[in-house]
Design a protein around this motif. Structure first.
Motif, PDB file in Angstrom:
ATOM      1  N   SER A 257       0.450  -0.956   0.167  1.00  8.19           N
ATOM      2  CA  SER A 257      -0.505  -0.478  -0.496  1.00  8.19           C
ATOM      3  C   SER A 257       0.552   1.792   0.023  1.00  8.19           C
ATOM      4  O   SER A 257      -0.225   2.230   0.003  1.00  8.19           O
ATOM      5  CB  SER A 257      -1.042  -0.337   1.366  1.00  8.19           C
ATOM      6  N   ARG A 258       2.143   1.055   0.369  1.00  8.42           N
ATOM      7  CA  ARG A 258       3.171   2.520  -0.293  1.00  8.42           C
ATOM      8  C   ARG A 258       2.834   3.791   0.520  1.00  8.42           C
ATOM      9  O   ARG A 258       2.799   4.893   0.017  1.00  8.42           O
ATOM     10  CB  ARG A 258       3.865   2.315  -1.508  1.00  8.42           C
ATOM     11  N   GLN A 259       2.016   3.728   1.605  1.00  6.36           N
ATOM     12  CA  GLN A 259       1.213   5.022   2.660  1.00  6.36           C
ATOM     13  C   GLN A 259       2.270   5.020   3.668  1.00  6.36           C
ATOM     14  O   GLN A 259       3.265   4.113   4.126  1.00  6.36           O
ATOM     15  CB  GLN A 259      -0.230   4.156   2.850  1.00  6.36           C
ATOM     16  N   ARG A 260       2.499   6.082   4.058  1.00  3.12           N
ATOM     17  CA  ARG A 260       3.159   7.100   4.750  1.00  3.12           C
ATOM     18  C   ARG A 260       2.610   6.662   5.820  1.00  3.12           C
ATOM     19  O   ARG A 260       1.364   6.767   6.036  1.00  3.12           O
ATOM     20  CB  ARG A 260       3.586   7.572   5.057  1.00  3.12           C
ATOM     21  N   LEU A 261       2.893   6.135   7.219  1.00  5.58           N
ATOM     22  CA  LEU A 261       2.413   6.269   8.522  1.00  5.58           C
ATOM     23  C   LEU A 261       1.139   7.552   9.212  1.00  5.58           C
ATOM     24  O   LEU A 261       2.389   8.346   8.902  1.00  5.58           O
ATOM     25  CB  LEU A 261       2.908   5.476   9.342  1.00  5.58           C
TER      26      LEU A 261
ATOM     27  N   GLN B 296       8.586  -1.180   6.638  1.00  8.85           N
ATOM     28  CA  GLN B 296       9.989  -0.692   6.098  1.00  8.85           C
ATOM     29  C   GLN B 296       9.441   0.179   4.987  1.00  8.85           C
ATOM     30  O   GLN B 296       9.925   0.974   4.703  1.00  8.85           O
ATOM     31  CB  GLN B 296      11.455  -1.382   6.112  1.00  8.85           C
ATOM     32  N   GLU B 297       8.376  -0.600   3.955  1.00  6.96           N
ATOM     33  CA  GLU B 297       7.990   0.172   3.090  1.00  6.96           C
ATOM     34  C   GLU B 297       6.555   1.781   3.552  1.00  6.96           C
ATOM     35  O   GLU B 297       6.723   2.477   2.690  1.00  6.96           O
ATOM     36  CB  GLU B 297       7.456  -0.420   2.794  1.00  6.96           C
TER      37      GLU B 297
ATOM     38  N   ARG C  16      12.867 -10.052  18.737  1.00  5.32           N
ATOM     39  CA  ARG C  16      13.427  -8.470  19.478  1.00  5.32           C
ATOM     40  C   ARG C  16      13.506  -7.447  18.305  1.00  5.32           C
ATOM     41  O   ARG C  16      14.520  -7.190  18.515  1.00  5.32           O
ATOM     42  CB  ARG C  16      14.232  -8.750  20.667  1.00  5.32           C
ATOM     43  N   ALA C  17      13.139  -6.624  18.798  1.00  5.67           N
ATOM     44  CA  ALA C  17      13.049  -5.508  17.840  1.00  5.67           C
ATOM     45  C   ALA C  17      12.969  -3.579  18.097  1.00  5.67           C
ATOM     46  O   ALA C  17      12.068  -3.446  18.687  1.00  5.67           O
ATOM     47  CB  ALA C  17      12.782  -5.047  16.349  1.00  5.67           C
ATOM     48  N   THR C  18      13.648  -3.062  17.648  1.00  6.20           N
ATOM     49  CA  THR C  18      13.411  -1.083  18.367  1.00  6.20           C
ATOM     50  C   THR C  18      13.444  -0.864  16.508  1.00  6.20           C
ATOM     51  O   THR C  18      13.867  -0.781  15.762  1.00  6.20           O
ATOM     52  CB  THR C  18      14.377  -0.376  18.639  1.00  6.20           C
ATOM     53  N   LEU C  19      12.127   0.019  16.644  1.00  5.35           N
ATOM     54  CA  LEU C  19      11.109   0.238  15.302  1.00  5.35           C
ATOM     55  C   LEU C  19      11.508   1.845  15.176  1.00  5.35           C
ATOM     56  O   LEU C  19      11.038   2.760  16.847  1.00  5.35           O
ATOM     57  CB  LEU C  19       9.812  -0.296  14.997  1.00  5.35           C
ATOM     58  N   GLN C  20      11.688   3.008  14.547  1.00  9.13           N
ATOM     59  CA  GLN C  20      11.613   4.487  14.443  1.00  9.13           C
ATOM     60  C   GLN C  20      11.012   4.521  13.432  1.00  9.13           C
ATOM     61  O   GLN C  20      11.141   4.234  11.902  1.00  9.13           O
ATOM     62  CB  GLN C  20      13.290   4.902  14.682  1.00  9.13           C
ATOM     63  N   GLN C  21      10.582   5.862  13.255  1.00 11.74           N
ATOM     64  CA  GLN C  21      10.015   6.594  12.483  1.00 11.74           C
ATOM     65  C   GLN C  21      10.758   7.939  11.870  1.00 11.74           C
ATOM     66  O   GLN C  21      11.750   8.117  12.382  1.00 11.74           O
ATOM     67  CB  GLN C  21       8.761   7.629  12.496  1.00 11.74           C
TER      68      GLN C  21
END
Length: 170
Positions: A88-92, A142-143, A165-170
Motif C-alpha cells: 500500500s506504499r502509504q506513509r504512517l 519499512q516500506e 526483539r526489535a526497536t523500530l523508529q520513524q
C-alpha cells in the motif's frame, strides 16, 4: 567367443563345485540347500527390497516437505503479492505506534511485548511467531517509512517460527 565355448567354460568352472556338492552326505546337502535359499532371500532384500523402501521413504519425506512449502505459499500468497508489488506504499500517520500494532494483527502476528521509547521509537517483542510472516510484516513497515534500528531474531521451538526483539523508529 561363441555361445558353445562359453557354455563349455561355465561347465568346466562348475564341475568342481558340483562334484564337491555331490560328495556331501544327504543331510549336508539339505543344509546347503537351505543356506542357498537363505542367501538368495538376503540378497533379494539387500538389492531389491531395502533400496525400494528407502526410496519410497525419501520420496514421502520430500512430498511432505513440498506440501508444507505449498501450504505456506498458499497461506501467505496475499502478503507476498502485496510485498512484491509494493503493498500500500502509504506513509504512517502521526500516531504511527498504534499502526505498528494494528499492522501486526493484519499479518496474523501477536505482539508479546510493546513499549514506546519516546515519540520516535518503539520496542517490540514477538515469540514463537511464523518467521515468514514476521519478515513480510517488517518489510511492509519499512516500506511505510519505519526503520529497524535494532533487530534480534532467533529460531523458535517449532519449525518455521521465530522469536523477535526489535526497536523500530520513524
Amino acid at each position: 567367443m561363441s555361445s558353445a565355448d562359453w557354455k563349455d567354460q561355465l561347465r568346466q568352472r562348475w564341475k568342481p563345485i558340483v562334484h564337491w556338492y555331490q560328495s556331501r552326505e544327504p543331510r549336508e546337502q539339505k543344509v546347503l540347500q537351505v543356506l542357498g535359499v537363505v542367501w538368495v532371500l538376503v540378497m533379494l532384500y539387500w538389492l531389491v527390497w531395502a533400496p525400494a523402501v528407502n526410496g519410497r521413504n525419501a520420496a514421502r519425506s520430500q512430498y511432505v516437505t513440498n506440501m508444507q512449502t505449498h501450504n505456506w505459499i498458499t497461506a501467505n500468497a496475499s502478503a507476498v503479492r502485496a510485498a512484491a508489488t509494493g503493498g500500500s506504499r502509504q506513509r504512517l500517520p502521526a500516531n504511527w505506534v498504534s499502526e505498528v500494532s494494528r499492522s501486526a494483527n493484519d499479518y496474523g502476528l501477536t505482539l508479546k511485548g510493546f513499549s514506546p521509547d519516546g515519540t520516535r521509537a518503539v520496542r517490540i517483542q514477538l515469540e514463537e511467531q511464523p518467521a515468514g510472516q514476521t519478515i513480510l510484516w517488517l518489510q511492509s513497515l519499512q516500506e511505510k517509512g519505519v526503520q529497524l534500528s535494532n533487530l534480534e531474531m532467533t529460531p523458535g521451538n517449532s519449525s518455521g517460527t521465530a522469536t523477535v526483539r526489535a526497536t523500530l523508529q520513524q
